[in-house]
Design a protein around this motif. Sequence first.
Motif, mmCIF file in Angstrom:
data_model
loop_
_atom_site.group_PDB
_atom_site.id
_atom_site.type_symbol
_atom_site.label_atom_id
_atom_site.label_comp_id
_atom_site.label_asym_id
_atom_site.label_seq_id
_atom_site.Cartn_x
_atom_site.Cartn_y
_atom_site.Cartn_z
ATOM 1 N N VAL A 1 -0.665 -61.479 -111.455
ATOM 2 C CA VAL A 1 -0.993 -60.133 -110.986
ATOM 3 C C VAL A 1 -2.240 -59.620 -111.687
ATOM 4 N N THR A 2 -3.073 -58.892 -110.953
ATOM 5 C CA THR A 2 -4.120 -58.086 -111.570
ATOM 6 C C THR A 2 -3.780 -56.624 -111.306
ATOM 7 N N LEU A 3 -4.067 -55.794 -112.283
ATOM 8 C CA LEU A 3 -3.680 -54.386 -112.226
ATOM 9 C C LEU A 3 -4.791 -53.537 -111.632
ATOM 10 N N ASP A 4 -4.404 -52.717 -110.667
ATOM 11 C CA ASP A 4 -5.343 -51.767 -110.062
ATOM 12 C C ASP A 4 -5.320 -50.421 -110.768
ATOM 13 N N VAL A 5 -4.186 -50.113 -111.398
ATOM 14 C CA VAL A 5 -4.008 -48.823 -112.085
ATOM 15 C C VAL A 5 -3.326 -49.070 -113.418
ATOM 16 N N LEU A 6 -3.864 -48.479 -114.473
ATOM 17 C CA LEU A 6 -3.234 -48.503 -115.783
ATOM 18 C C LEU A 6 -3.165 -47.077 -116.302
ATOM 19 N N PHE A 7 -1.948 -46.613 -116.560
ATOM 20 C CA PHE A 7 -1.749 -45.303 -117.176
ATOM 21 C C PHE A 7 -1.250 -45.533 -118.589
ATOM 22 N N ALA A 8 -2.147 -45.359 -119.559
ATOM 23 C CA ALA A 8 -1.801 -45.537 -120.972
ATOM 24 C C ALA A 8 -1.212 -44.224 -121.475
ATOM 25 N N ASN A 9 0.079 -44.123 -121.353
ATOM 26 C CA ASN A 9 0.790 -42.868 -121.562
ATOM 27 C C ASN A 9 1.611 -42.833 -122.844
ATOM 28 N N ALA A 10 2.028 -43.995 -123.351
ATOM 29 C CA ALA A 10 2.954 -44.031 -124.482
ATOM 30 C C ALA A 10 2.366 -43.303 -125.690
ATOM 31 N N GLY A 11 3.196 -42.483 -126.305
ATOM 32 C CA GLY A 11 2.755 -41.754 -127.491
ATOM 33 C C GLY A 11 3.893 -40.926 -128.046
ATOM 34 N N ILE A 12 3.666 -40.356 -129.227
ATOM 35 C CA ILE A 12 4.666 -39.504 -129.856
ATOM 36 C C ILE A 12 4.032 -38.166 -130.206
ATOM 37 N N ALA A 13 4.882 -37.165 -130.335
ATOM 38 C CA ALA A 13 4.456 -35.843 -130.793
ATOM 39 C C ALA A 13 5.475 -35.361 -131.806
ATOM 40 N N GLU A 14 5.022 -35.169 -133.025
ATOM 41 C CA GLU A 14 5.898 -34.681 -134.087
ATOM 42 C C GLU A 14 5.196 -33.559 -134.829
ATOM 43 N N ASP B 1 0.180 -42.073 -140.652
ATOM 44 C CA ASP B 1 0.030 -43.434 -140.135
ATOM 45 C C ASP B 1 0.889 -43.673 -138.903
ATOM 46 N N ARG B 2 2.090 -43.133 -138.894
ATOM 47 C CA ARG B 2 2.981 -43.333 -137.744
ATOM 48 C C ARG B 2 2.333 -42.772 -136.471
ATOM 49 N N THR B 3 1.799 -41.560 -136.560
ATOM 50 C CA THR B 3 1.192 -40.944 -135.383
ATOM 51 C C THR B 3 -0.032 -41.717 -134.923
ATOM 52 N N PHE B 4 -0.910 -42.065 -135.855
ATOM 53 C CA PHE B 4 -2.140 -42.759 -135.467
ATOM 54 C C PHE B 4 -1.883 -44.204 -135.061
ATOM 55 N N ASP B 5 -0.874 -44.846 -135.650
ATOM 56 C CA ASP B 5 -0.562 -46.226 -135.262
ATOM 57 C C ASP B 5 -0.112 -46.303 -133.805
ATOM 58 N N ILE B 6 0.595 -45.278 -133.335
ATOM 59 C CA ILE B 6 1.077 -45.289 -131.953
ATOM 60 C C ILE B 6 0.055 -44.673 -131.008
ATOM 61 N N ASN B 7 -0.379 -43.453 -131.307
ATOM 62 C CA ASN B 7 -1.202 -42.692 -130.366
ATOM 63 C C ASN B 7 -2.643 -43.173 -130.280
ATOM 64 N N VAL B 8 -3.173 -43.726 -131.371
ATOM 65 C CA VAL B 8 -4.590 -44.096 -131.404
ATOM 66 C C VAL B 8 -4.763 -45.614 -131.495
ATOM 67 N N LYS B 9 -4.374 -46.202 -132.609
ATOM 68 C CA LYS B 9 -4.530 -47.648 -132.781
ATOM 69 C C LYS B 9 -3.762 -48.408 -131.704
ATOM 70 N N GLY B 10 -2.514 -48.023 -131.477
ATOM 71 C CA GLY B 10 -1.703 -48.727 -130.486
ATOM 72 C C GLY B 10 -2.297 -48.640 -129.101
#
Length: 250
Positions: A79-92, A105-114
């Motif tokens: 499969v090739t992807l036509d749409v990617l919604f990079a939505n995963a993240g946390i809010a604390e 680190d937890r916030t940036f590891d998920i929301n930014v680096k991840g």
Amino acid sequence: MRFEGTNALVTGGSSGIGYATAAALIAEGADRVYVTGRNAQALRTAADRLGEKAIPVVADASSLSDSAALADRVRADGVTLDVLFANAGIAESRSFAETDEAFFDRTFDINVKGLFFQVQALLPVLADGASVIVNASIVANKGMANLSVYNASKAAVRSFARTWANELKARGIRVNAVSPGATRTPIMENGLKMDADAIAGFDALLAAAAPAGRMGRPDEIAAGVLFLADARSSYVNGIELSVDGGFAQV
């Protein structure tokens, strides 16, 4: 059926905005929608509700190996992807004075680096001309108290959309950011640890401060994502689309 014949991937799709977006893509005719989440049981429940066009893949957005495995799964399916919604993240929520390194680190590891390395891993399985949408937030521009780390992480996500739109132009891949306002999702209880009184108080604030006078619904944010994903928005690139009932606009 504007997404008929397309393949999509939505990260963080077990609930909230991600789930609503996956449901909307399927309702609009997408052939298949990969949906990711960290909790296998919650993800399986969501996929069962979404139906046979939903393909659940357990993946932690902060894990580079999970992101690589996710790309391998899409590739193995041919499969090739036509749409990617990079939505995963946390809010604390945490005050500036009380924020420690582990919380940061937890916030940036998920929301930014991840998010950065997850989208990078998926580049080889994106179709030329694909649409990538990253989930930022109006908080990047509002400076809400006790959310300094979260606010900064979402400002970084907004910045990614600008740069990636430039870097991927040779492949015709558009990259845009959607910035939701206050939206009634489980993250309020599970991430921000808001109780019923706190949520009611926020409702009252929005009634006075936002032109819409209320919180948003996940399906309303999903409608903004689908606009950015649609080929009919082909001349929209690098923008931040605020879907916030006017809260950050006036």
